[in-house]
Motif scaffolding. Sequence first.
Motif, PDB file in Angstrom:
ATOM      1  N   GLN A  17      -1.507  -1.613  -7.735  1.00  0.00           N
ATOM      2  CA  GLN A  17      -1.097  -2.709  -6.852  1.00  0.00           C
ATOM      3  C   GLN A  17      -0.014  -2.263  -5.882  1.00  0.00           C
ATOM      4  O   GLN A  17       0.034  -2.704  -4.732  1.00  0.00           O
ATOM      5  CB  GLN A  17      -0.599  -3.900  -7.679  1.00  0.00           C
ATOM      6  CG  GLN A  17      -0.345  -5.158  -6.852  1.00  0.00           C
ATOM      7  CD  GLN A  17      -1.582  -5.647  -6.129  1.00  0.00           C
ATOM      8  OE1 GLN A  17      -2.658  -5.718  -6.721  1.00  0.00           O
ATOM      9  NE2 GLN A  17      -1.451  -5.976  -4.849  1.00  0.00           N
ATOM     10  N   GLU A  18       0.852  -1.362  -6.329  1.00  0.00           N
ATOM     11  CA  GLU A  18       1.917  -0.862  -5.457  1.00  0.00           C
ATOM     12  C   GLU A  18       1.341  -0.197  -4.224  1.00  0.00           C
ATOM     13  O   GLU A  18       1.834  -0.368  -3.105  1.00  0.00           O
ATOM     14  CB  GLU A  18       2.795   0.114  -6.246  1.00  0.00           C
ATOM     15  CG  GLU A  18       3.916   0.759  -5.443  1.00  0.00           C
ATOM     16  CD  GLU A  18       3.480   2.006  -4.676  1.00  0.00           C
ATOM     17  OE1 GLU A  18       4.062   2.266  -3.599  1.00  0.00           O
ATOM     18  OE2 GLU A  18       2.526   2.691  -5.130  1.00  0.00           O
ATOM     19  N   ASP A  21      -0.141  -2.834  -1.843  1.00  0.00           N
ATOM     20  CA  ASP A  21       0.910  -3.534  -1.106  1.00  0.00           C
ATOM     21  C   ASP A  21       1.532  -2.638  -0.033  1.00  0.00           C
ATOM     22  O   ASP A  21       1.757  -3.083   1.108  1.00  0.00           O
ATOM     23  CB  ASP A  21       1.997  -4.010  -2.072  1.00  0.00           C
ATOM     24  CG  ASP A  21       1.492  -5.071  -3.043  1.00  0.00           C
ATOM     25  OD1 ASP A  21       0.457  -5.709  -2.761  1.00  0.00           O
ATOM     26  OD2 ASP A  21       2.124  -5.249  -4.106  1.00  0.00           O
ATOM     27  N   ARG A  24      -0.931  -2.114   2.741  1.00  0.00           N
ATOM     28  CA  ARG A  24      -1.510  -3.386   3.211  1.00  0.00           C
ATOM     29  C   ARG A  24      -3.037  -3.311   3.243  1.00  0.00           C
ATOM     30  O   ARG A  24      -3.683  -3.640   4.237  1.00  0.00           O
ATOM     31  CB  ARG A  24      -0.939  -3.741   4.583  1.00  0.00           C
ATOM     32  CG  ARG A  24       0.552  -4.053   4.545  1.00  0.00           C
ATOM     33  CD  ARG A  24       1.150  -4.194   5.923  1.00  0.00           C
ATOM     34  NE  ARG A  24       1.207  -2.913   6.600  1.00  0.00           N
ATOM     35  CZ  ARG A  24       1.762  -2.704   7.787  1.00  0.00           C
ATOM     36  NH1 ARG A  24       2.302  -3.717   8.435  1.00  0.00           N
ATOM     37  NH2 ARG A  24       1.770  -1.511   8.334  1.00  0.00           N
TER      38      ARG A  24
END
Length: 307
Positions: A17-18, A21, A24
Amino acid sequence: MLGHLALVTDSTAYLPQEAVDRHRIQVVPLSVAVGDEVFAEGVEISPKDVAEALRAKQRVTTSRPSPETFTAAYRAAADAGARGIVSVHISAELSGTAEAARLAAATAPVPVRVVDSRLVGMALGSCVLAAAEIAGALDDSWVETTARGVEADGSRTTEADLDRVASAAERRAEATSGFFYVDTLEHLRRGGRIGTAQALVGSALAVKPLLHLTGGRIEPLEKVRTASRAIARLEEIAVEHAGDRTVDVAVHHLAAEDRAEALAERLRERVPKLNELYVSEVGAVIGAHVGPGLLAVVVAPVVGSTG
């Protein structure tokens, strides 16, 4: 606001997930049906849910996103400021996801390059991250250029930049290998991802199969008599493919966290030029086709980024 280039992938990339994020990245989910209920992967159903359903011998199936889902994702990226999109997906030999993306790309409000990685899991994810590195560098250059008021050839620049980002994903895909161990071939047979004859032979001989991704498909690689020997051989194969290259390595599992962590630690010690090491459980879609007990290793050489 996005940069002038946006990245889209699907939920079978299993990216941290990092990383999603930071870069983007838009992740379009595939669907998993357990019985008559349909869930979005990574949103409404977990790997644990699928493992339990398979152990209970419930019917579990998967399906691609609709072209309309990709249309919405591309429109959202354009609305957020993207002038072009690179969309990188699971092998077309395993899923119709890339086809759905291409159908949507034909009517997208900005240019879209769709890349069939011919891979899955973090093998696919590594391609997305390679594309993200190039896209980030090109975005920085775009900002500098437009700040100087040089935007007359913006359309041509965007097209060229899209080609470079897509090429980065394709080069990484060509260099990346994926190997995996499953307790049984039955789940792959049920989902049509491996031939019935191959599955029956494996069951009749009571072997523990090692498989690999080749030509975008899942194919048998070796047959080993016990689970412990199969996992040891999986480790050897990964070390052999890493060689003396700088590589990223991912270890995937389904309901086998302890074995995955132990394998990852051994690879950390044995791969001489290890760049990044990821350990993660596969999501519901891949879990539905491999079953509990999966161990997989992805070896992704770090390709030069001058593209």
